[in-house]
Design an enzyme around this catalytic site. Structure first.
Site, mmCIF file in Angstrom:
data_model
loop_
_atom_site.group_PDB
_atom_site.id
_atom_site.type_symbol
_atom_site.label_atom_id
_atom_site.label_comp_id
_atom_site.label_asym_id
_atom_site.label_seq_id
_atom_site.Cartn_x
_atom_site.Cartn_y
_atom_site.Cartn_z
ATOM 1 N N GLY A 70 0.825 -1.189 0.000
ATOM 2 C CA GLY A 70 0.000 0.000 0.000
ATOM 3 C C GLY A 70 0.869 1.252 0.000
ATOM 4 O O GLY A 70 2.056 1.211 0.351
ATOM 5 N N CYS A 71 0.287 2.360 -0.414
ATOM 6 C CA CYS A 71 1.070 3.592 -0.510
ATOM 7 C C CYS A 71 1.546 4.041 0.866
ATOM 8 O O CYS A 71 2.714 4.373 1.054
ATOM 9 C CB CYS A 71 0.262 4.673 -1.204
ATOM 10 S SG CYS A 71 -1.305 5.058 -0.411
#
Lengths: 327, 327, 327, 327
Positions: free
Chosen positions: A142-143
């Site tokens: 995930g970012c």
């Protein structure tokens, strides 16, 4: 190469990066909602002159590898179908990121391909490079975990972390293409706010990875939305097992990231413009006047936080130079 | 009424608020750099049709009260001159905010009127209302302390705070009018960054006020600049002496701020647009899944964080209704 | 290669483009105001790891060509000094753009190298390509003339224009680095305005070039400043000698720009995001319901409107492929 | 007072302005899509503590007047139902603005209450004040016509206009609340573009009003969308029957708008920030160096361009002071 789900923000960018890649050939881009449109018509800023088609898992001749940019939950069945045909897959969703399927179920619901749940390699090449070489299914982080873990990894790997607060902020591209009132320009301009304040699903992902690295520390995580398009900052406030000086911790970071092609350890605070449209993570660590270690990680959330990191993973899976197509 | 330093962002806004105030008469606005210009020419968004003049401390007939919007350090001598003539002063600078002159010297340099250093009442009416009624010199709090202290006061007053991380963010109006590369539109758009990461002078101000309220807790404070004009958010991560449930802490906040005209305790996270151009502080408190208390305070940094809070103080000093001219 | 004046917006970008250029070697970047700083420290978004030095015209060994990014008026003497040493020069200022020195004097003041006034080739390669091959001094057009002329050239070359209104708009990078109140983020966000409404010096430049192309038409030109960084749009309302249908005019444009590497004739209105960070000009022409021909030209004002167009010129001067380093 | 359609951008603002109005009582706000929500929950920046309900035309006891903020086409039947009960109506849609029902049908489709088509008074009080006093159905002008006509009215009334180009620009609030890809923050930031370049339905509305004022001149009209929330600029390039000097035309404008409470004739170009959140129109007229008259009109598109102008109309209809609740 195939990019599935190329009409969303991260899929479209992945298609562009693959299109420009000197060693990859983009043969198909697919979309359920926008099949029939050309990608450069859908996003005038991108230059991929291909038409989006519907994904037909029975007609993938010539496709050796795929990037899947589907929503969480929707990705798993498609990933499974592609894997059954021997296609290498970089998944941008959360479906193969976590270690615990119970944790997955709590945050994302039922999993669409539980047999494959454990098959994904966590695609943060700075901490899992060797596993990624030759991997067949990679879960791009995930970012927020990307920025947070890169900001904290040198401390985590030494087992130093006992407690972390991650105050994160991100631009509206992280919200995805699905429009609603919140990301209307009229709502976001001159605005900013925290969200998911009681718990965000990137928190367990960060904790799992920090634990794998050596520090099973509880993480408090609060994301904020900012009035900008691309960019993400993780401001991490870490309590350590033992005190550390600013010089020591800065030396630790420089040593740890020496030679990493996409991590730059800065001499001062990072800013988001410097990483926009790049696969870089800019890291700064310091000890503030009260003795707390503060570590910042800045990335472009749809580049290093998603699409370009996916291509970085693909390069490793295919035995290419990790930086190919990304500099 | 006089507003001294009315060519800067906070002075100009103070002049506008006093101009619109039903019980105050604005007789002069002064500026060293822009004397001779009309304020509505300097800032077309403001509507004060007066000419800026140079402040002449020997010609203040008819002036009973003044708001001083000078830079830190420059304010003290002018405040002293005004006070010698018996003029009530609301100072927007840091010159009279701190308890310890040593702390002042460390962060701001020599003080311009040390005899008067202790004379200022700390102008946060939500915590010092009674002292402010009839006060003669009021130091309006810094913008970050306003948002942070209002977010934490109910916990501080119970002596519950043992450790606080304040991750704060603010728009470019907080940077002031003095232009430089950093706040050029081309530099700030699509950007955001932390600054003063090794120590910011609002940190001791927050600690002093929390201590006065009952919790002498160390504060870690990191500010960030955002691509917006007006607005400030303090995201506060608090460790308490004893665990508290979400219901308890939310009830505590509602009770504490019941009846406060300018504090709204929300049921969910605040956003900056909702407080823009108002004297309000929006507060939300919760306990996240790891058990940490998180409290948010959102204000407009040049309204409640400076100019309108200055007028709120003035109302109290003059015995007017505290909300006069501010709703 | 030398870039002189590399601390300004267009000079810094020119340095970056030359740095990335596969056939050029950047040996020096100079600046009066920022000598001693590294360019990547001054602009963290750029990646040129060179130190800015003061320009020493007596120490230019090994420099064959230069891009000069000085302010109007200041450029001419430096250009002359470089030319005296046989160095090829691409000038980004207005000092060598105009045909009439009287016009120059009216709009810019005295010229710093009148002997060289006529020596510059007008650097719009789409209309002066042959003259640019092998030229020794090239005057890169102004940003507004670039967008306006490319939007109108097919009509001008047929002698069709009798009267033109150019309503132009541009982001704040066009204002240059020199900070002042106007381009403070707090002043520009949520703002937009016309400026130089009684006459802008790009008007005569546009008229001269349209006349050279075949249409000595009067031009009404009004620029506007927009709340964005990079991007410029010329919306041109043209009265023609004879009526033309939408189909005819669109066919004319497609034919005219067929094969142009950096001009894209669109099927609908352009947008500024699609040209950001590119050397492209997007053109759309139509005939609206009242019969007026409307032509739009969209560019990135500091790329095609300045720095990358300068490199395009340099490629032609040096006999390289015109697109080298620009795709 | 009732505001129907209060969940859209203009309806919500109209509700807020009526709520704050010293002489009006807001008894109901209605919405089809958001019935059951409170307005201050839907738009945290607004402070109307009422719940949106579904409009029930049979239960309007106590309602004397209504503002209808429905989409074009949907407004007419509701307006008719309200009028049948004798309720005064200010309509914000286009349904009652035009003189010619054929023109209406071409641009908007079938009309929902053709019997009432001619009953609306055009609600630009600066040109129709006397008709508006005591009117029963008022059609508030479109935002672009408001800015354009106020910029041109002094010339139109003298019969001077022979040809006009209106280059208009507007923020995203003009696009309305209905989200789609175009107004996603990620699409609009750092962007701007023309739209409806072959013809926009505000063009005939402008032409009809200029003709009513005295100049039946053809209008070329092109709107643009800008990366800001509220604000609209009409830059008008006018060809006159006879030449006029800058001094003459500026004197004409000052005289014409002398005493108008909401029109300010400026000495230089307007800017959008100066009119934000106001009912003002800022006008500037000049003659540029080529002899063309250029007139600018700047408004806040959802205030003077819609909601606050609706309240201005309501004040006149009800015999109140025209400025009541609007200063």
């Amino acid at each position: 190469m195939l990019v599935a789900g190329a009409s969303g923000f991260t899929g479209a960018l992945a298609a562009q990066i693959v299109w420009d890649h000197p060693r990859l050939e983009l043969v198909a881009i697919t979309s359920r909602s926008d099949a029939g449109k050309r990608l450069d018509a859908l996003y005038s800023r991108y230059r991929v002159p291909l038409e989006l088609t519907e994904l037909d898992p029975d007609d993938l001749t010539g496709v050796d590898a795929a990037i899947v940019a589907y929503p969480h939950g929707a990705a798993a069945p498609t990933v499974a179908a592609l894997r059954r045909q021997g296609i290498l897959v970089v998944d941008l969703s959360a479906d193969f990121r976590l270690d615990s399927i119970d944790t997955y179920r709590r945050w994302y619901g039922e999993h669409g391909a539980p047999d494959l749940f454990d098959a994904g390699v966590y695609g943060l090449s700075e901490t899992h490079r060797e596993e990624l070489r030759g991997a067949q299914l990679v879960a791009t982080p995930g970012c927020y975990p990307t920025a947070s873990v890169l900001a904290l990894a040198p401390l985590a790997e030494r087992g130093l972390l006992t407690d972390v607060v991650v105050n994160a902020m991100q631009g509206t591209s992280g919200y995805g293409r699905s429009s609603d009132d919140l990301v209307h320009f009229s709502a976001m301009t001159e605005n900013a706010f925290p969200y998911k304040t009681e718990g965000h699903r990137h928190r367990p992902e960060i904790e799992e990875e920090l634990a794998r690295l050596g520090s099973a520390a509880p993480v408090v995580f609060v994301p904020h939305l900012l009035p900008l398009d691309q960019g993400e900052l993780a401001s991490c406030y870490a309590t350590l097992r033992e005190p550390v000086s600013k010089e020591e911790v800065q030396a630790l970071y420089r040593e740890r990231y020496d030679g990493e092609p996409f991590v730059r350890v800065l001499d001062g605070p990072p800013n988001l413009r410097a990483v926009r449209d790049t696969n870089e993570c800019h890291v700064y660590v310091t000890v503030e006047e009260r003795g707390r270690v503060i570590a910042f990680g800045a990335i472009d959330n749809i580049w290093k936080g998603a699409s370009s990191q996916g291509v970085q993973n693909l390069n490793l899976m295919l035995g290419l130079d990790e930086t190919e197509g990304l500099l």
